[in-house]
Design an enzyme around this catalytic site. Sequence first.
Site, PDB file in Angstrom:
ATOM      1  N   ASP A  18      35.855  36.572  39.425  1.00  0.00           N
ATOM      2  CA  ASP A  18      36.940  35.598  39.602  1.00  0.00           C
ATOM      3  C   ASP A  18      37.470  35.050  38.290  1.00  0.00           C
ATOM      4  OD1 ASP A  18      36.548  35.910  42.346  1.00  0.00           O
ATOM      5  OD2 ASP A  18      35.052  34.301  42.398  1.00  0.00           O
ATOM      6  N   HIS A  46      41.306  39.639  44.401  1.00  0.00           N
ATOM      7  CA  HIS A  46      42.130  39.559  43.190  1.00  0.00           C
ATOM      8  C   HIS A  46      43.474  38.923  43.537  1.00  0.00           C
ATOM      9  CE1 HIS A  46      39.685  43.089  41.290  1.00  0.00           C
ATOM     10  NE2 HIS A  46      38.974  42.014  41.537  1.00  0.00           N
TER      11      HIS A  46
END
Length: 432
Positions: A18, A46
């Site tokens: 992340d 994503h």
Amino acid sequence: MDFNKLGHTCVVGMHWGDEGKGKIVDLLTEHFDIVVRFNGGGNAGHTVVVGSEKFALHLLPVGILSPNKTAVVGPGVALDLAGIIDEIDKLAARGITIGDRLRISDRANLVMPWHKKQDNLSEAALGDKKIGTTARGIGPCYADKMQRATAIRVVDLAKPDRLRQKIERITQFKNTMFTALYNDREPLDAKAVADQYLGFADRLRGNVTDTTMFLYEAMQSGKRLLFEGANGTLLDVDHGTFPFVTSSSTSAIGVPAGAGVPAQTLKTCLGVTKAYTTRVGAGPFPSELNNDIGQYIRDRGHEYGTTTGRPRRCGWFDAVAARYSARLSGITQIAVMHLDTLTGLDQVGICTGYRTPAGALPGLVSDATLMEQAEPVIEYMPGWKQDLREVRSIQQLPAETRDYIDRLETLIGVPISIVSVGPERTQTLMRS
Ligand code: GDP
Ligand code: IMO
Ligand code: MG
């Protein structure tokens, strides 16, 4: 950074996922022809923000969002067919058509319903020792790939009778195993699974190909490849904070095997990191802030998982881990994200070392117990109050922010080329 001079390039996360890889891959895509996923599966999330539009992709490479670009799901991906079809349909509903811009490796291993079930049963049985997985069946899928006899690959979808037999045999095995190990009383129905997967096969037939050959020919004809790493280097199954890792090779050294390209392919490796560090799930996190500052970062950075919605653990920037990742992947350039999130803090901390009751650690080490015991050595720098979201050049940043970036660069030992001050494409500053 002159993007047009970059050779084949990979983008990898430098911590526990992340980091903002989605934004960076989206930004770079226009300078490349093909975007390739080489590892992980539906555990990835994503995010790409384009104006008022927000996309969260799990299995489709981010490059698919850009018209005329081709996206490849490589052999190293744990492919959840229901998941990827759902993503394709959702994009189609938003006007993004995929057609033959998507190429799926015939060698990729399939995430089957028993993998997700096994992931959940195993985690529940582990109790407070659980890994904190995303429950996407990743570990069990890769375990079966290594086991071989219980794996199903994309190529198996082409022969319906053989697929049915395989599913029948593996279902029996898994049902027996789940009952014996976990006292599970809800057996999977082989016929239903086979019918469902043959339906998926019909949908994706035109996208399946030998992607290794496809990429070879593309490179021969001068096409430029961008490899989109999933998860983060510290979640790497060999090199991460084992056993609190995922089950694939998440760093740049996973690119050749997972994408099916020669080892010398990569010319540039862009490491992505936040200006602080986060982690989802269990496992060591020496610079974690279990206090108001951690919550401040979580709130300002919207640090909740893209895939599971879980709150992310937040902490100071871990330079020890970043240096480790840079060395492992051979990172040549770095993008530092979320500088805007740190605005408002009186001081910002950087973790420059780990110490334990037995003494200082030389860096990120393999011993899980030592990593659990590791306390951070923190260096503090002055914070800044200015809202950075409208800043459009490095020179406009407050001196404190520039000093902070300089310090990170010195500690990691790799140039920081990109600085990000918000989720949008426009909120990106080129530093070199
Ligand atoms: P990935 O898994 O590495 O692609 O990252 P995620 O998409 O899971 O999480 C990154 C989050 O941060 C996403 O919501 C992005 O839109 C957001 N983001 C990326 N860069 C920045 C930034 O510089 N500032 C802020 N505030 N948000 C950012
Ligand atoms: P992206 O690509 C953050 C973490 C999980 C868990 C561990 C194992 O969005 O950065 P798994 O389901 O893979 O068996 O879970 O790995 N994890 C991630 N954390 N971002 C990710 O992907 C992750 N992929 C896996 O939270 O701790
Ligand atoms: Mg993510």
